[in-house]
Design a protein around this motif. Structure first.
Motif, mmCIF file in Angstrom:
data_model
loop_
_atom_site.group_PDB
_atom_site.id
_atom_site.type_symbol
_atom_site.label_atom_id
_atom_site.label_comp_id
_atom_site.label_asym_id
_atom_site.label_seq_id
_atom_site.Cartn_x
_atom_site.Cartn_y
_atom_site.Cartn_z
ATOM 1 N N MET A 1 0.839 -1.195 0.000
ATOM 2 C CA MET A 1 0.000 0.000 0.000
ATOM 3 C C MET A 1 0.879 1.252 0.000
ATOM 4 S SD MET A 1 -2.765 1.232 2.874
ATOM 5 C CE MET A 1 -3.683 2.759 2.659
ATOM 6 N N GLN A 2 0.472 2.244 -0.742
ATOM 7 C CA GLN A 2 1.192 3.505 -0.723
ATOM 8 C C GLN A 2 0.927 4.243 0.586
ATOM 9 O OE1 GLN A 2 0.068 5.629 -4.313
ATOM 10 N NE2 GLN A 2 1.863 4.828 -5.367
ATOM 11 N N ILE A 3 1.996 4.625 1.255
ATOM 12 C CA ILE A 3 1.859 5.309 2.538
ATOM 13 C C ILE A 3 1.115 6.627 2.383
ATOM 14 C CG2 ILE A 3 3.198 6.496 4.344
ATOM 15 C CD1 ILE A 3 5.248 4.195 4.110
ATOM 16 N N SER A 4 1.305 7.297 1.247
ATOM 17 C CA SER A 4 0.615 8.576 1.036
ATOM 18 C C SER A 4 -0.897 8.434 1.116
ATOM 19 C CB SER A 4 1.008 9.174 -0.315
ATOM 20 O OG SER A 4 0.688 8.292 -1.379
ATOM 21 N N GLN A 5 -1.419 7.257 0.795
ATOM 22 C CA GLN A 5 -2.869 7.043 0.866
ATOM 23 C C GLN A 5 -3.364 6.968 2.305
ATOM 24 O OE1 GLN A 5 -4.886 7.116 -1.910
ATOM 25 N NE2 GLN A 5 -2.936 7.720 -2.837
ATOM 26 N N MET A 6 -2.478 6.599 3.234
ATOM 27 C CA MET A 6 -2.875 6.496 4.641
ATOM 28 C C MET A 6 -3.321 7.842 5.191
ATOM 29 S SD MET A 6 0.187 4.030 6.069
ATOM 30 C CE MET A 6 0.500 2.419 5.354
ATOM 31 N N PHE A 7 -2.705 8.919 4.709
ATOM 32 C CA PHE A 7 -3.034 10.246 5.215
ATOM 33 C C PHE A 7 -4.413 10.714 4.753
ATOM 34 C CE2 PHE A 7 1.525 9.919 5.441
ATOM 35 C CZ PHE A 7 1.810 10.470 6.688
ATOM 36 N N LYS A 8 -4.975 10.044 3.765
ATOM 37 C CA LYS A 8 -6.318 10.380 3.289
ATOM 38 C C LYS A 8 -7.385 9.596 4.040
ATOM 39 C CE LYS A 8 -4.511 11.245 -1.368
ATOM 40 N NZ LYS A 8 -4.550 10.842 -2.808
ATOM 41 N N ARG A 9 -6.947 8.601 4.828
ATOM 42 C CA ARG A 9 -7.891 7.690 5.472
ATOM 43 C C ARG A 9 -8.050 7.907 6.969
ATOM 44 N NH1 ARG A 9 -6.881 1.768 2.612
ATOM 45 N NH2 ARG A 9 -6.922 2.513 0.449
ATOM 46 N N LYS A 10 -7.103 8.637 7.582
ATOM 47 C CA LYS A 10 -7.209 8.841 9.026
ATOM 48 C C LYS A 10 -6.620 10.194 9.394
ATOM 49 C CE LYS A 10 -4.727 6.130 11.568
ATOM 50 N NZ LYS A 10 -4.105 4.939 12.160
ATOM 51 N N PRO A 11 -7.055 10.784 10.492
ATOM 52 C CA PRO A 11 -6.604 12.137 10.837
ATOM 53 C C PRO A 11 -5.140 12.223 11.241
ATOM 54 C CG PRO A 11 -8.041 11.245 12.538
ATOM 55 C CD PRO A 11 -8.129 10.312 11.378
ATOM 56 N N CYS A 12 -4.583 11.155 11.847
ATOM 57 C CA CYS A 12 -3.183 11.189 12.264
ATOM 58 C C CYS A 12 -2.560 9.809 12.069
ATOM 59 C CB CYS A 12 -3.053 11.628 13.724
ATOM 60 S SG CYS A 12 -1.337 11.872 14.253
ATOM 61 N N VAL A 13 -1.558 9.742 11.235
ATOM 62 C CA VAL A 13 -0.858 8.492 10.930
ATOM 63 C C VAL A 13 0.266 8.294 11.952
ATOM 64 C CG1 VAL A 13 0.617 7.343 9.230
ATOM 65 C CG2 VAL A 13 -1.428 8.589 8.485
ATOM 66 N N PHE A 14 0.359 7.086 12.506
ATOM 67 C CA PHE A 14 1.370 6.769 13.519
ATOM 68 C C PHE A 14 2.428 5.854 12.924
ATOM 69 C CE2 PHE A 14 2.551 3.685 17.022
ATOM 70 C CZ PHE A 14 3.461 4.538 17.634
ATOM 71 N N SER A 15 3.694 6.234 13.079
ATOM 72 C CA SER A 15 4.778 5.428 12.524
ATOM 73 C C SER A 15 5.958 5.363 13.490
ATOM 74 C CB SER A 15 5.235 5.999 11.174
ATOM 75 O OG SER A 15 5.582 7.368 11.289
ATOM 76 N N ILE A 16 6.822 4.389 13.255
ATOM 77 C CA ILE A 16 7.999 4.139 14.090
ATOM 78 C C ILE A 16 9.203 3.985 13.172
ATOM 79 C CG2 ILE A 16 9.025 2.606 15.820
ATOM 80 C CD1 ILE A 16 6.212 1.641 16.513
ATOM 81 N N GLU A 17 10.374 4.376 13.658
ATOM 82 C CA GLU A 17 11.597 4.182 12.878
ATOM 83 C C GLU A 17 12.482 3.124 13.525
ATOM 84 O OE1 GLU A 17 13.366 7.259 10.562
ATOM 85 O OE2 GLU A 17 15.214 7.130 11.752
ATOM 86 N N CYS A 18 13.128 2.327 12.684
ATOM 87 C CA CYS A 18 14.110 1.350 13.164
ATOM 88 C C CYS A 18 15.354 1.448 12.290
ATOM 89 C CB CYS A 18 13.534 -0.064 13.130
ATOM 90 S SG CYS A 18 13.291 -0.731 11.458
ATOM 91 N N PHE A 19 16.435 0.821 12.742
ATOM 92 C CA PHE A 19 17.645 0.806 11.922
ATOM 93 C C PHE A 19 18.205 -0.611 11.870
ATOM 94 C CE2 PHE A 19 18.861 2.061 16.244
ATOM 95 C CZ PHE A 19 19.883 1.175 16.553
ATOM 96 N N PRO A 20 18.751 -1.028 10.714
ATOM 97 C CA PRO A 20 19.296 -2.378 10.579
ATOM 98 C C PRO A 20 20.478 -2.586 11.523
ATOM 99 C CG PRO A 20 19.007 -1.346 8.429
ATOM 100 C CD PRO A 20 18.838 -0.264 9.457
#
Length: 287
Positions: free
Chosen positions: A1-20
């Motif tokens: 799924m394109q992440i940009s579409q998530m912003f059209k579906r909910k008021p606040c998108v929640f994400s986390i960052e990780c590193f290899p």
């Protein structure tokens, strides 16, 4: 799924960052960390750049593939200009595409002795445009700096330069970490006035260990509000209290950002599932 579409579906998108991880032997431990992070219902998890292969360590592609195909979590794979060129970028895109990963964060990357300047990509916008023109099926994301890029003459100039990223196909902006939300709100106001229409995710990092203070804060170039410095001064020699205070500070930051209308909030969790879970517990009612 394109992440940009998530912003059209909910008021606040929640994400986390990780590193290899830098050692392949630690990949199994990281997989357990990511399984725990999955229980926090992130809309996506970004994966910082890691070459893997002959350099040792685990690659961005390997982590992104595990997230996508084993955990069913949408990954956002980082790509950098430094040390790369059109051929290497195309190869990375092919590898990501084969893994089913089609969301990339295009960055210049830090200058280091082992990463020469790119002959093809002087700026992150050049890399974004390359992706957009050669592999249009990818969803392109870009970075921004609420207090201005360290190399920019002014914040206004840095904000104006975001137009190049927007015109190069970026669909979403992700901020560098900051500790004072007023910088974010000011930046967002300037960006909208400059014609930047992309959704913006606000990046927050919980500072829960004394070892993080100088290393993380210095590298980020983020300014420190008095409330933050008082917290550090009070608890820097009390690890348990600093941990609790650092989590609480991040929670209060994030709650204010969500209630203030941020398009998204992004947690720089430093591969620490325990911290991520503690912060999520404090904001999940708003998500």
């Amino acid at each position: 799924m394109q992440i940009s579409q998530m912003f059209k579906r909910k008021p606040c998108v929640f994400s986390i960052e990780c590193f290899p991880p830098k050692q392949t032997a630690n990949f199994d431990k990281m997989k357990d960390t990511l399984r725990t992070m999955r229980t926090l219902n992130p809309d996506f998890i970004s994966v910082t750049y890691g070459a893997g292969g002959s350099t040792g360590g685990v690659s961005t592609v390997e982590v992104a593939e595990f997230l996508k195909n084993d955990l069913n979590v949408e990954p956002l794979a980082h790509m950098i200009c430094m040390g790369s060129d059109k051929a290497k970028a195309a190869q990375l895109l092919d590898q990501l595409n084969a893994a089913g990963v089609r969301n990339v964060l295009t960055l210049r990357g830090d200058r280091t002795p082992t990463r020469p300047e790119s002959p093809d990509f002087a700026h992150a916008s050049d890399l974004a445009q390359f992706v957009w023109q050669t592999q249009p099926e990818f969803d392109i994301h870009a970075a921004c700096y609420p207090e201005g890029h360290p190399e920019a003459a002014t914040l206004a100039q840095d904000v104006a330069n975001l137009r190049f990223k927007q015109e190069a196909g970026a669909t979403h902006l992700l901020t560098q970490l900051f500790f004072d939300n007023m910088h974010f709100y000011r930046f967002l106001n300037l960006a909208r006035r400059a014609g930047i229409t992309l959704p913006v995710s606000a990046g927050v990092m919980p500072i829960v260990k004394r070892s993080q203070i100088e290393r993380t804060v210095a590298l980020s170039s983020a300014s420190l509000p008095s409330e933050f410095t008082r917290m550090i001064s009070r608890y820097q020699d009390d690890p348990e209290s600093l941990y609790a205070a650092g989590v609480d500070y991040a929670v209060q930051q994030l709650r204010d950002l969500i209630e203030g209308g941020a398009d998204g909030v992004h947690l720089y969790a430093m591969n620490d599932a325990k911290v991520a879970a503690a912060v999520y517990e404090g904001i999940k009612d708003l998500l």
